[in-house]
Design a protein around this motif. Structure first.
Motif, mmCIF file in Angstrom:
data_model
loop_
_atom_site.group_PDB
_atom_site.id
_atom_site.type_symbol
_atom_site.label_atom_id
_atom_site.label_comp_id
_atom_site.label_asym_id
_atom_site.label_seq_id
_atom_site.Cartn_x
_atom_site.Cartn_y
_atom_site.Cartn_z
ATOM 1 N N GLY A 50 17.911 -8.425 -45.641
ATOM 2 C CA GLY A 50 19.013 -8.972 -46.795
ATOM 3 C C GLY A 50 20.059 -9.382 -45.767
ATOM 4 N N PHE A 51 20.660 -8.902 -44.584
ATOM 5 C CA PHE A 51 21.484 -9.599 -43.821
ATOM 6 C C PHE A 51 21.360 -10.843 -43.409
ATOM 7 C CE2 PHE A 51 23.027 -10.142 -39.545
ATOM 8 C CZ PHE A 51 24.418 -10.391 -39.903
ATOM 9 N N GLN A 52 20.088 -11.140 -42.797
ATOM 10 C CA GLN A 52 19.698 -12.319 -42.628
ATOM 11 C C GLN A 52 19.574 -13.357 -43.549
ATOM 12 O OE1 GLN A 52 15.679 -11.000 -40.952
ATOM 13 N NE2 GLN A 52 16.500 -11.299 -38.758
ATOM 14 N N ALA A 151 19.577 -26.157 -38.168
ATOM 15 C CA ALA A 151 19.560 -25.710 -36.902
ATOM 16 C C ALA A 151 20.425 -24.325 -36.918
ATOM 17 C CB ALA A 151 20.219 -26.560 -36.073
ATOM 18 N N LEU A 152 21.710 -24.364 -37.471
ATOM 19 C CA LEU A 152 22.214 -22.781 -37.511
ATOM 20 C C LEU A 152 21.423 -21.991 -38.000
ATOM 21 C CD1 LEU A 152 25.814 -24.429 -38.944
ATOM 22 C CD2 LEU A 152 25.236 -23.727 -36.363
ATOM 23 N N GLN A 153 20.777 -22.069 -38.927
ATOM 24 C CA GLN A 153 20.038 -20.927 -39.609
ATOM 25 C C GLN A 153 19.018 -20.534 -38.474
ATOM 26 O OE1 GLN A 153 18.462 -21.336 -43.901
ATOM 27 N NE2 GLN A 153 19.456 -23.507 -43.685
ATOM 28 N N VAL A 154 18.193 -21.290 -37.953
ATOM 29 C CA VAL A 154 17.325 -20.938 -36.928
ATOM 30 C C VAL A 154 18.054 -20.339 -35.725
ATOM 31 C CG1 VAL A 154 15.883 -21.764 -35.081
ATOM 32 C CG2 VAL A 154 15.541 -23.057 -37.071
ATOM 33 N N TYR A 157 18.876 -16.686 -37.097
ATOM 34 C CA TYR A 157 17.872 -15.947 -37.382
ATOM 35 C C TYR A 157 17.273 -15.375 -35.986
ATOM 36 C CZ TYR A 157 12.807 -14.921 -37.486
ATOM 37 O OH TYR A 157 11.451 -14.351 -37.531
ATOM 38 N N LEU A 158 17.092 -16.267 -35.059
ATOM 39 C CA LEU A 158 16.668 -15.843 -33.556
ATOM 40 C C LEU A 158 17.662 -14.722 -33.052
ATOM 41 C CD1 LEU A 158 15.073 -19.169 -32.256
ATOM 42 C CD2 LEU A 158 13.808 -17.365 -33.236
ATOM 43 N N THR A 159 19.112 -15.069 -33.207
ATOM 44 C CA THR A 159 20.097 -14.236 -32.545
ATOM 45 C C THR A 159 19.976 -12.877 -33.267
ATOM 46 O OG1 THR A 159 21.456 -16.081 -32.139
ATOM 47 C CG2 THR A 159 22.529 -13.877 -32.038
ATOM 48 N N SER A 160 19.754 -12.762 -34.677
ATOM 49 C CA SER A 160 19.831 -11.656 -35.222
ATOM 50 C C SER A 160 18.584 -10.767 -34.954
ATOM 51 C CB SER A 160 19.825 -11.660 -36.650
ATOM 52 O OG SER A 160 18.466 -12.591 -37.291
#
Length: 500
Positions: A50-52, A151-154, A157-160
């Motif tokens: 949900g956070f992502q 790009a910001l979503q990717v 996502y990877l950071t989270s």
């Protein structure tokens, strides 16, 4: 997950003397009382998922508003409304597609995110054309936003995911887990848990009665702990909190015995039923009034929406193909008619969806001849029955083009398992297990087997076996995207093999 037992108990339910209606009602009530009517399949959307989703909604909306400010010096109403609509659309699409379910790995997550974002953008573009509001937005700003937000979503996502992995590894309390079983399914579970370190399960070892399996586990990711007779002792010794039972169906008595031993040991008991020794077709799990239902063989066209989507794709592309290819088809028809006596088209009975007999149309590629009753001979190399024109149209598969009329008539699809003559089906059905399951969907002009090189004569059973495996794989993995991929790849495979 306690699904209860389906044990009607004593009573004369199966006897010829059924008894009174009251007794039958009581027996039915008893049976129903032992099946807890509860929702077995619950959504597994975690707090992190949900956070992502909300994080992606935030970066997409914020980047749009930032670009609007950069472009216009202010945030106008259309941009603010679009930011709100985008956030709502992302919430619906991302939830529906399960974008951030982590069991498939990072690359799968990025791919799902890409698909979901593309769907959101197509929805926004469609809405803009329908409302004639595209002139309210800067094309430069919108194009830059589509790329920047993605790009910001990717990155988010990877950071989270990396932060979540680090948290679980260093701060999360792992669930000490064992797997009971020596079969390949147990190995698959062990490997999957090891490949997904953010999951809370920590495999302590494997419990296996097989001597052969015992030696193999010693060299694997999980050590061998002991046999099932020592299960209770091992659970206490290793402080186990969760047990996965991964045994084949032939071990049903052992599964029941293990459950009886562990029912009051305060551990999670999860059964991973090994149904994969069977020849499965589009298998799935569902429920009916609290009873789990495992579909072992089911057509992917069971849902009306999927049938409609595939039918629309067939009708649209077949209609366009007929229009574009009509000059070629007319030329081939004239060549067939003028170079050899006989009809232009060849019609043959073959099996269609669910085994129904259909008439398949092709350009005639052979001289008119008679076959023995009940026999159909496959074309062979340097076959004297094949006409000069027939050699060319068979090699290029142009002889199959009239089947576009079959597609428009609803008896065939553009993509699906290739239909074979009735006599061939009867022959191979006796040699190849589950051969006829390939007819659970409409046959196709092209298919997964054909674009993987399975074309031409099947003089060996192994060649037909390979086709059937591709056909079953296609049915299990069917999607509109797979159909489109096969259609795009088909023209490039027509000259990759000599067909006669």
């Amino acid at each position: 997950m306690d699904i209860g037992t389906f044990n009607i108990g004593s009573g004369n339910i199966g006897s010829s003397n059924i008894g009174s209606r009251a007794n039958a009602s009581n027996a039915g009530a008893t049976a129903n009382a032992r099946i807890p009517v509860k929702r077995l399949f619950r959504p597994h959307d975690t707090l992190v998922m949900g956070f992502q989703v909300y994080l992606c909604m935030l970066v997409a909306a914020a980047s749009l508003l930032a670009l609007a400010w950069w472009r216009n010096g202010t945030i106008t109403a259309p941009y603010a409304q679009l930011a709100g609509f985008t956030a709502l659309a992302m919430w619906a699409v991302y939830k529906l597609m399960g974008v951030f379910r982590q069991s498939h790995g990072l690359m799968h997550g990025v791919l799902q995110l890409s698909k979901a974002w593309a769907i959101v953008l197509m929805g926004i573009l469609t809405l803009g054309f329908m409302t004639k509001s595209t002139d309210d937005f800067s094309r430069l700003a919108m194009g830059g936003w589509a790329l920047l937000a993605y790009a910001l979503q990717v990155i988010a996502y990877l950071t989270s995911v990396k932060l979540l992995q680090r948290f679980h590894l260093h701060y999360g309390e792992p669930i000490r887990t064992v797997i009971v079983g020596s079969h390949w399914l147990a190995r698959h579970l062990v490997t999957s848990f090891e490949d997904n370190p953010w999951l809370p399960d920590r495999i302590i070892g494997v419990i296996d009665n097989s001597v052969k399996g015992r030696n193999e586990w010693d060299n694997a990711l999980a050590p061998w702990l002991g046999c099932t007779r020592d299960l209770e002792t091992l659970i206490a010794q290793h402080k186990i909190r969760r047990v996965y039972i991964a045994l084949p169906l032939t071990c049903s008595d052992m599964i029941e015995n293990i459950y009886s031993k562990l029912a009051d040991k305060n551990v999670d008991i999860i059964w991973a039923p090994d149904i994969f020794a069977l020849k499965l077709l589009n298998h799935s799990v569902s429920e009916m009034a609290g009873v789990p239902l495992i579909s072992l063989s089911e057509t992917p066209m069971a849902r009306e929406g999927l049938v409609l989507a595939k039918s629309l794709l067939d009708i649209v592309i077949a209609s366009i193909a007929l229009i574009l290819l009509s000059p070629l088809m007319i030329a081939v028809a004239l060549a067939v008619k003028l170079t050899s006596p006989g009809p232009v088209f060849f019609r043959q009975q073959r099996h269609g969806c669910d085994g129904r007999v259909i008439n398949v149309i092709k350009f005639r590629s052979m001289y008119v001849h008679r076959e023995e009753e009940g026999k159909v001979t496959q074309a062979q190399r340097k076959d004297s029955r094949v006409t000069p024109v027939g050699q060319f149209i068979r090699r290029t598969s142009i002889d199959e083009l009239p089947q576009l009329f079959n597609v428009l008539g609803g008896t065939m699809s553009l993509v699906g398992p290739r239909p074979h003559a009735l006599q061939h089906n009867e022959h191979y059905a006796s040699l190849i297990q589950s051969y006829m399951v390939r007819h659970r969907i409409k046959p196709g002009i092209t298919g997964l087997a054909q674009v993987n090189g399975c074309r031409g004569e099947t003089e060996q059973v192994e060649k037909m076996q390979r086709r059937v495996e591709y056909d079953i794989d296609y049915i299990n993995r069917w999607s509109l995207w797979l159909d489109l991929w096969i259609l795009v790849k088909t023209p490039f495979t027509l000259f990759s093999k000599e067909i006669y």
